[in-house]
Design an enzyme around this catalytic site. Structure first.
Site, mmCIF file in Angstrom:
data_model
loop_
_atom_site.group_PDB
_atom_site.id
_atom_site.type_symbol
_atom_site.label_atom_id
_atom_site.label_comp_id
_atom_site.label_asym_id
_atom_site.label_seq_id
_atom_site.Cartn_x
_atom_site.Cartn_y
_atom_site.Cartn_z
ATOM 1 N N LYS A 1 17.364 -59.923 77.765
ATOM 2 C CA LYS A 1 17.404 -60.041 79.234
ATOM 3 C C LYS A 1 18.843 -59.885 79.748
ATOM 4 O O LYS A 1 19.095 -59.145 80.709
ATOM 5 C CB LYS A 1 16.823 -61.402 79.622
ATOM 6 C CG LYS A 1 17.186 -61.914 80.986
ATOM 7 C CD LYS A 1 16.242 -61.475 82.051
ATOM 8 C CE LYS A 1 16.789 -61.862 83.421
ATOM 9 N NZ LYS A 1 15.979 -61.491 84.516
ATOM 10 N N THR B 1 15.495 -67.917 82.890
ATOM 11 C CA THR B 1 16.645 -67.189 82.347
ATOM 12 C C THR B 1 17.721 -68.214 82.019
ATOM 13 O O THR B 1 18.259 -68.857 82.926
ATOM 14 C CB THR B 1 17.200 -66.190 83.383
ATOM 15 O OG1 THR B 1 16.167 -65.282 83.731
ATOM 16 C CG2 THR B 1 18.370 -65.411 82.804
ATOM 17 N N LEU C 1 12.178 -72.478 85.205
ATOM 18 C CA LEU C 1 13.121 -73.426 85.804
ATOM 19 C C LEU C 1 14.476 -72.771 86.071
ATOM 20 O O LEU C 1 14.781 -71.706 85.520
ATOM 21 C CB LEU C 1 13.265 -74.630 84.858
ATOM 22 C CG LEU C 1 11.985 -75.466 84.732
ATOM 23 C CD1 LEU C 1 12.000 -76.343 83.486
ATOM 24 C CD2 LEU C 1 11.779 -76.316 85.986
ATOM 25 N N PRO C 2 15.306 -73.401 86.912
ATOM 26 C CA PRO C 2 16.539 -72.744 87.363
ATOM 27 C C PRO C 2 17.581 -72.456 86.282
ATOM 28 O O PRO C 2 18.248 -71.417 86.337
ATOM 29 C CB PRO C 2 17.119 -73.719 88.390
ATOM 30 C CG PRO C 2 15.954 -74.532 88.854
ATOM 31 C CD PRO C 2 15.038 -74.628 87.676
ATOM 32 N N LYS D 1 24.644 -65.126 88.124
ATOM 33 C CA LYS D 1 24.187 -66.071 87.093
ATOM 34 C C LYS D 1 24.001 -65.335 85.759
ATOM 35 O O LYS D 1 24.484 -65.761 84.711
ATOM 36 C CB LYS D 1 22.859 -66.717 87.524
ATOM 37 C CG LYS D 1 22.228 -67.565 86.434
ATOM 38 C CD LYS D 1 20.794 -67.973 86.727
ATOM 39 C CE LYS D 1 20.164 -68.582 85.492
ATOM 40 N NZ LYS D 1 18.770 -68.939 85.656
HETATM 41 P P1 NAD Z 1 13.474 -71.343 92.283
HETATM 42 O O1 NAD Z 1 14.687 -72.153 92.555
HETATM 43 O O2 NAD Z 1 12.752 -70.703 93.418
HETATM 44 O O3 NAD Z 1 12.394 -72.222 91.476
HETATM 45 C C1 NAD Z 1 12.719 -73.184 90.515
HETATM 46 C C2 NAD Z 1 11.763 -74.359 90.713
HETATM 47 O O4 NAD Z 1 11.997 -75.310 89.683
HETATM 48 C C3 NAD Z 1 11.965 -75.077 92.053
HETATM 49 O O5 NAD Z 1 10.741 -75.100 92.768
HETATM 50 C C4 NAD Z 1 12.405 -76.491 91.642
HETATM 51 O O6 NAD Z 1 11.938 -77.508 92.508
HETATM 52 C C5 NAD Z 1 11.808 -76.608 90.259
HETATM 53 N N1 NAD Z 1 12.453 -77.598 89.407
HETATM 54 C C6 NAD Z 1 13.773 -77.813 89.201
HETATM 55 N N2 NAD Z 1 13.959 -78.798 88.314
HETATM 56 C C7 NAD Z 1 12.723 -79.226 87.948
HETATM 57 C C8 NAD Z 1 12.258 -80.229 87.046
HETATM 58 N N3 NAD Z 1 13.094 -80.996 86.337
HETATM 59 N N4 NAD Z 1 10.917 -80.390 86.926
HETATM 60 C C9 NAD Z 1 10.055 -79.619 87.625
HETATM 61 N N5 NAD Z 1 10.434 -78.656 88.492
HETATM 62 C C10 NAD Z 1 11.760 -78.473 88.641
HETATM 63 O O7 NAD Z 1 13.935 -70.240 91.212
HETATM 64 P P2 NAD Z 1 13.186 -68.868 90.840
HETATM 65 O O8 NAD Z 1 13.720 -67.766 91.675
HETATM 66 O O9 NAD Z 1 11.716 -69.121 90.770
HETATM 67 O O10 NAD Z 1 13.773 -68.629 89.373
HETATM 68 C C11 NAD Z 1 13.288 -69.347 88.245
HETATM 69 C C12 NAD Z 1 13.893 -68.731 86.999
HETATM 70 O O11 NAD Z 1 13.536 -67.342 86.949
HETATM 71 C C13 NAD Z 1 15.423 -68.777 86.952
HETATM 72 O O12 NAD Z 1 15.820 -69.076 85.635
HETATM 73 C C14 NAD Z 1 15.834 -67.369 87.372
HETATM 74 O O13 NAD Z 1 17.092 -66.982 86.849
HETATM 75 C C15 NAD Z 1 14.704 -66.544 86.785
HETATM 76 N N6 NAD Z 1 14.458 -65.242 87.443
HETATM 77 C C16 NAD Z 1 14.393 -65.169 88.801
HETATM 78 C C17 NAD Z 1 14.155 -63.930 89.405
HETATM 79 C C18 NAD Z 1 14.072 -63.811 90.911
HETATM 80 O O14 NAD Z 1 14.091 -62.675 91.405
HETATM 81 N N7 NAD Z 1 13.961 -64.893 91.658
HETATM 82 C C19 NAD Z 1 13.978 -62.783 88.613
HETATM 83 C C20 NAD Z 1 14.014 -62.907 87.224
HETATM 84 C C21 NAD Z 1 14.258 -64.151 86.649
#
Ligand code: NAD
Length: 305
Positions: A175, A100, A66-67, A250
């Site tokens: 991390k 994260t 999740l975000p 972030k």
């Molecule tokens: P994203 O925004 O693409 O995906 C997050 C998803 O969570 C979205 O589809 C959203 O609709 C869903 N969501 C939000 N609130 C919700 C709820 N209450 N119930 C159900 N679903 C819900 O983000 P991402 O890029 O997939 O990143 C996710 C996590 O991974 C973050 O914490 C980010 O910091 C971490 N991360 C991302 C990357 C990257 O390169 N994108 C790399 C390492 C870590």
């Protein structure tokens, strides 16, 4: 018997991770607020639940991607401690939160889970969207040894390196330390390359020299920030793809938060955060969606004529 995983959060990262769990032989019941994310997960073989509470029914494992921390705490603990997943999920299930978030936020969820008699690990990842799709993420896990061993069964189809960093929250600490160091050596690399170019050096020649000298580091080896020096990296694709400036900001914000909590001095991390923040708002447009190696443009743009 097929093991059941409830997967919450099917975005850029979670979508690929859930698909790899299906390929790994798990029955995946998934939920996301976004209909587009749901549709994609369905194509990958997940069954789609009507809500997060519906997804966790009968689950052996609950994985979330999740975000941010407020959303993770909202999903598990709820607004008043009675309407989160901890109140409805099986006591025997293991929670793996791969988002994260701040270590303190992970510890709050871990403590609430413990109170509810449910096992919890934080398992943030290193590696971006491509690694999530390929199943080659690195997981940094915080939790007791027995939960770590149980978590590995679910993490293996999604990752190639799985580490236990310590108890709950330790995965998040590892991390943010890693990403703070990444930010520092990327800004340092961009700065050194710009100094060389400003003094007449070819960045490819300078990079080769530093790769064989004491300045060698991961940014130079795998992710050169100057366009055209290295093939296939974001710098050579107008800084598209890769790891966004917004996500680096972030993570640097989480490092600042952790440093306040532990009263640590992080002058280099603070400087890197300021540089990325200045860069985000530079050149008259938001640079947040560009790859983080675009910090090179900040140095080039601010060069004295
Ligand atoms: P994203 O925004 O693409 O995906 C997050 C998803 O969570 C979205 O589809 C959203 O609709 C869903 N969501 C939000 N609130 C919700 C709820 N209450 N119930 C159900 N679903 C819900 O983000 P991402 O890029 O997939 O990143 C996710 C996590 O991974 C973050 O914490 C980010 O910091 C971490 N991360 C991302 C990357 C990257 O390169 N994108 C790399 C390492 C870590």
């Amino acid at each position: 018997m097929t093991q059941k995983v409830a997967f919450i959060g099917l975005g850029n990262m979670g979508g690929g991770m859930a698909a790899n769990l299906v390929k790994g032989g798990f029955e995946v019941r998934a939920f996301d607020l976004s209909p587009a994310a749901q549709a994609h997960a369905k194509e990958e073989g997940c069954s789609i639940a009507a809500s997060a509470a519906d997804a966790v029914v009968g689950a052996d494992y609950v994985v979330s991607m999740l975000p941010n921390g407020a959303i993770v705490e909202g999903v598990y603990i709820g607004s008043d401690g009675t309407d989160g997943l901890l109140n409805v999920m099986p006591k025997t299930a293991l929670i793996l939160d791969c988002s994260t978030i701040a270590p303190d936020s992970a510890r709050r969820v871990g403590a609430a889970a413990e109170k509810a008699g449910i096992r919890f690990v934080d398992a943030p990842v290193s590696g971006g969207v491509a690694a999530a799709a390929a199943g080659t993420l690195a997981f940094m896990v915080g939790g007791v040894e027995s939960s770590f061993e149980a978590a590995k069964i679910v993490l293996q189809p999604m990752g190639s390196n799985i580490f236990r960093a310590g108890d709950v929250g330790a995965g998040q600490v590892a991390k943010i330390c890693n990403n703070m160091l990444l930010a520092i050596h990327m800004t340092g690399t961009a700065e050194a390359l710009q100094l060389g170019m400003d003094n007449g050096l070819d960045p490819a020649v300078l990079s080769n020299i530093m790769l064989k000298s004491s300045g060698c580091n991961w940014s130079l080896q795998k992710y050169n920030p100057v366009p055209g020096v290295m093939e296939g990296v974001p710098a050579s694709k107008d800084y598209q793809g890769g790891f966004m400036v917004d996500l680096m900001l972030k993570d640097l914000g989480l490092a600042m938060e952790a440093s306040l909590s532990s009263r640590s001095s992080i002058p280099m991390g603070a400087a890197a955060r300021n540089l990325f923040n200045l860069h985000k708002h530079s050149a008259g447009e938001d640079q947040g969606k560009k790859d983080f190696s675009s910090i090179q443009k900040f140095y080039t743009g601010n060069k004295k004529s």
